[in-house]
Write a protein that holds these residues in place. Sequence first.
Motif, PDB file in Angstrom:
ATOM      1  N   GLU A   1      -7.405   9.265  -5.168  1.00  0.00           N
ATOM      2  CA  GLU A   1      -8.770   8.768  -5.368  1.00  0.00           C
ATOM      3  C   GLU A   1      -8.762   7.338  -5.917  1.00  0.00           C
ATOM      4  OE1 GLU A   1     -11.682  10.103  -4.411  1.00  0.00           O
ATOM      5  OE2 GLU A   1     -10.490  11.668  -3.472  1.00  0.00           O
ATOM      6  N   GLU A   2      -7.842   7.047  -6.813  1.00  0.00           N
ATOM      7  CA  GLU A   2      -7.739   5.703  -7.377  1.00  0.00           C
ATOM      8  C   GLU A   2      -7.366   4.692  -6.287  1.00  0.00           C
ATOM      9  OE1 GLU A   2      -5.232   3.312 -10.838  1.00  0.00           O
ATOM     10  OE2 GLU A   2      -5.163   5.497 -10.767  1.00  0.00           O
ATOM     11  N   LEU A   3      -6.462   5.091  -5.427  1.00  0.00           N
ATOM     12  CA  LEU A   3      -6.078   4.218  -4.318  1.00  0.00           C
ATOM     13  C   LEU A   3      -7.278   3.964  -3.401  1.00  0.00           C
ATOM     14  CD1 LEU A   3      -3.900   2.667  -2.724  1.00  0.00           C
ATOM     15  CD2 LEU A   3      -3.434   4.791  -1.502  1.00  0.00           C
ATOM     16  N   LEU A   4      -8.036   5.007  -3.095  1.00  0.00           N
ATOM     17  CA  LEU A   4      -9.226   4.842  -2.259  1.00  0.00           C
ATOM     18  C   LEU A   4     -10.207   3.872  -2.891  1.00  0.00           C
ATOM     19  CD1 LEU A   4      -9.961   8.444  -0.957  1.00  0.00           C
ATOM     20  CD2 LEU A   4      -9.105   6.510   0.338  1.00  0.00           C
ATOM     21  N   ASP A   5     -10.413   3.989  -4.205  1.00  0.00           N
ATOM     22  CA  ASP A   5     -11.326   3.077  -4.897  1.00  0.00           C
ATOM     23  C   ASP A   5     -10.845   1.638  -4.804  1.00  0.00           C
ATOM     24  OD1 ASP A   5     -13.028   5.119  -5.625  1.00  0.00           O
ATOM     25  OD2 ASP A   5     -12.199   5.318  -7.648  1.00  0.00           O
TER      26      ASP A   5
ATOM     27  N   VAL B   1       0.818  -1.212   0.000  1.00  0.00           N
ATOM     28  CA  VAL B   1       0.000   0.000   0.000  1.00  0.00           C
ATOM     29  C   VAL B   1       0.855   1.268   0.000  1.00  0.00           C
ATOM     30  CG1 VAL B   1      -1.672   1.359   1.331  1.00  0.00           C
ATOM     31  CG2 VAL B   1      -2.042  -1.076   0.982  1.00  0.00           C
ATOM     32  N   ALA B   2       1.876   1.326   0.818  1.00  0.00           N
ATOM     33  CA  ALA B   2       2.718   2.532   0.874  1.00  0.00           C
ATOM     34  C   ALA B   2       3.390   2.797  -0.467  1.00  0.00           C
ATOM     35  CB  ALA B   2       3.761   2.395   1.977  1.00  0.00           C
ATOM     36  N   GLU B   3       3.856   1.752  -1.121  1.00  0.00           N
ATOM     37  CA  GLU B   3       4.504   1.910  -2.422  1.00  0.00           C
ATOM     38  C   GLU B   3       3.499   2.364  -3.477  1.00  0.00           C
ATOM     39  OE1 GLU B   3       7.506   2.223  -4.995  1.00  0.00           O
ATOM     40  OE2 GLU B   3       7.772   1.586  -2.924  1.00  0.00           O
ATOM     41  N   VAL B   4       2.350   1.733  -3.501  1.00  0.00           N
ATOM     42  CA  VAL B   4       1.315   2.071  -4.481  1.00  0.00           C
ATOM     43  C   VAL B   4       0.822   3.494  -4.256  1.00  0.00           C
ATOM     44  CG1 VAL B   4      -1.043   1.516  -5.236  1.00  0.00           C
ATOM     45  CG2 VAL B   4       0.612  -0.321  -4.846  1.00  0.00           C
ATOM     46  N   GLU B   5       0.742   3.913  -2.994  1.00  0.00           N
ATOM     47  CA  GLU B   5       0.248   5.247  -2.661  1.00  0.00           C
ATOM     48  C   GLU B   5       1.112   6.332  -3.308  1.00  0.00           C
ATOM     49  OE1 GLU B   5      -1.509   7.471   1.266  1.00  0.00           O
ATOM     50  OE2 GLU B   5       0.124   6.048   1.540  1.00  0.00           O
TER      51      GLU B   5
END
Length: 182
Positions: A92-96, A82-86
């Motif tokens: 907004e895409e991460l939240l989705d 998650v930290a890397e992707v963030e």
Amino acid sequence: MIKERLESLKGKLSNQDFLNNRGLSNEVGIHVFPYDTKEEMVVKDFIRRLKNDPNIDSNLVEFNLYKAFLKVLENDGILDDVAEVEREIDHEELLDQLSTELEPLMEAAEIPELELGKDVLLLTGIGDVFPFVRAHYVLNALQEVVDVPVIAFYPGEYNGRDLKLFGKIDDKNYYRAFSLVK
């Protein structure tokens, strides 16, 4: 002032009308305990002591949204990513991608079968899990799956209709909850 409000909450946990959701016009007993974010540690300490208080006649079950959310991420095998992707994708895409349903959260929190008149569900970790899980979503979803009193410890404001996280962020309106202690 916060300590007096917390102590008055304690008295409700042995009240049979409260434990059985009486006097609520057939609504599920979802109660909001709003507090100033500066009082976060006082509230967390109170909850910890409350769960171990032998003088409480009800069974208190904590549903920590933050811990449950982390466990769902861990169970999905994506917690470390998650930290890397963030850093790489739009917020907004991460939240989705991370939005989750209530059922996995409740399973991750290991919420047992709850019994009306005996159990109270303490909803905690609301501020910690923002913006990935929103309080109004959880409160709406809980109304469909529980019949025991729920106390949402909310770091912000609740005026009987609108939730305002941290006293700043509108968290949609949620008119079905009851203000627990003034």
